[in-house]
Design an enzyme around this catalytic site. Structure first.
Site, short mmCIF file in Angstrom:
data_model
loop_
_atom_site.label_atom_id
_atom_site.label_comp_id
_atom_site.label_asym_id
_atom_site.label_seq_id
_atom_site.Cartn_x
_atom_site.Cartn_y
_atom_site.Cartn_z
N GLY A 33 39.35 25.91 -4.31
CA GLY A 33 40.96 26.38 -4.31
C GLY A 33 41.11 27.41 -2.52
CB CYS B 130 25.82 19.57 -7.32
SG CYS B 130 26.46 20.15 -8.91
CG LEU C 35 26.16 16.68 -10.87
CD1 LEU C 35 24.60 16.94 -10.26
CD2 LEU C 35 27.39 16.59 -9.69
N GLY D 184 37.85 22.17 1.25
CA GLY D 184 37.51 23.92 0.77
C GLY D 184 38.92 24.52 0.71
N GLY D 185 39.80 24.48 -0.05
CA GLY D 185 41.06 24.85 -0.38
C GLY D 185 42.00 24.68 0.36
CB ILE E 191 31.59 24.05 2.66
CG1 ILE E 191 33.14 24.95 1.97
CG2 ILE E 191 31.34 25.14 3.79
CD1 ILE E 191 33.17 26.44 1.86
CE LYS F 154 31.90 14.14 -11.77
NZ LYS F 154 31.61 15.72 -11.18
C1 SIN Z 1 30.11 18.82 -11.10
O1 SIN Z 1 30.11 18.17 -11.93
O2 SIN Z 1 29.51 20.22 -11.71
C2 SIN Z 1 30.39 19.48 -9.71
C3 SIN Z 1 29.67 18.54 -8.37
C4 SIN Z 1 29.62 19.82 -6.96
O3 SIN Z 1 30.36 20.37 -7.25
O4 SIN Z 1 28.43 19.19 -6.30
#
Ligand code: SIN
Length: 306
Positions: free
Chosen positions: A218, A131, A73, A244-245, A192, A45
């Protein structure tokens, strides 16, 4: 038995399937569903220097063949990830990890990357400059070639492990950003990240997601991700982790033919926690079906009719 192994910057993976950051927690949560050691690696994460609560809820909106997220995040901060989450994961997962790092300034990226660089089990530093759900950081670094290169250069000069830059699709020309990070010393590219989107609730007449917009992922984005990986493969010489998907073994093969050396599986984990396990199980049979003996041989195979 076909050979599913691939390599990223000298690190051999048993197979190219890596759960994508933000869709697999810190990994150990999934070990109650299956033996997570079958995975090629795990992208943790996204982590920032300090803990973050994330965005207000609702953070998720469903869309046909995918979802929009605006998590923002949320994470316990680098010290807690290194001190608590990775040791917990290390009890079950024995392979090199990918640390996904975000920041709100170049110094923050560098400080966080330095901390993860010192963790023995971390094999690759994945620097997230894409992000779409935070202000003043994240994607704002990834939408200009200059700032993307600046972060890359600063992190590269501070660490010893391979640095992969995670690119945003929310740009006019992703190949320009890819070339900029390669020239700044990146060892690889992850791509991506999600595409900015929104839904509106017809009853409230307001955006569904509290932050209004969020990142789409997705199966609906697979063709777009394939097109971008294909273009970037023709523009750089460094390895690409494609995502990506992806939701089945055939998608993995398609992404590798476009130019990926390994892949990440994201939204599919949110639909089915065993998605990566099932894709890994399907891979040998799918390879045999398409006459592929060695998976690493097919990277970029869609170019020049290889
Ligand atoms: C997020 O925590 O908002 C998603 C992380 C990302 O899209 O890089």
């Amino acid at each position: 038995m076909p050979d599913t192994s691939v390599a990223l910057s000298g690190i051999t993976l048993d197979n190219p399937v890596i759960p994508a950051s933000g869709t697999f927690g810190f990994g150990y949560e999934f070990s109650e569903y299956y033996d997570i050691n079958i995975l090629g690696s795990i992208s943790l994460k996204g982590t920032t220097k300090d803990p973050r609560f994330g965005n207000p809820t609702p953070r998720i909106a469903e869309i046909p063949c995918g979802l929009i997220n605006s998590v923002g995040l949320q994470n316990p901060g680098a010290d807690a990830v290194i001190g608590t989450e990775i040791p917990r994961l290390a009890k079950t997962f024995k392979k090199p990890l990918i640390a996904n790092i975000s920041g709100f300034s170049v110094d923050e990226y560098v400080e966080c990357a330095r901390k993860f660089d010192a963790v023995g089990q971390v094999g690759i530093l994945e620097i997230n400059i894409s992000c779409p759900n935070v202000h003043g950081g994240g994607m704002s670094f990834g939408t200009s070639a200059e700032s993307a290169a600046q972060v890359t250069r600063a992190v590269k000069s501070a660490v010893s492990k391979p640095v992969y830059i995670k690119l945003s699709p929310n740009v006019t020309d992703i190949t320009e950003i890819a070339r900029a990070v390669q020239d700044a010393g990146a060892d690889g590219i992850s791509m991506i990240n999600t595409l900015l989107g929104m839904r509106i609730d017809l009853k409230t007449k307001r955006p569904v997601v509290a932050n209004q917009k969020g990142g789409m992922s997705g199966p609906c984005i697979l063709p777009l991700a394939l097109r971008m990986v294909y273009e970037v493969y023709e523009s750089v010489d460094i390895p690409i982790i494609g995502m990506g998907g992806i939701s089945c073994a055939a998608d993995v093969i398609e992404m590798m033919l476009a130019g990926a050396s390994a892949v990440q599986v994201g939204a599919a984990n949110l639909v089915d926690p065993c998605a990566c396990r099932d894709i890994i199980k399907q891979l040998p049979e799918t390879m045999q079906h398409y006459g592929i003996e060695k998976l690493s041989d097919i990277t970029g195979g869609a170019h020049n009719g290889k």
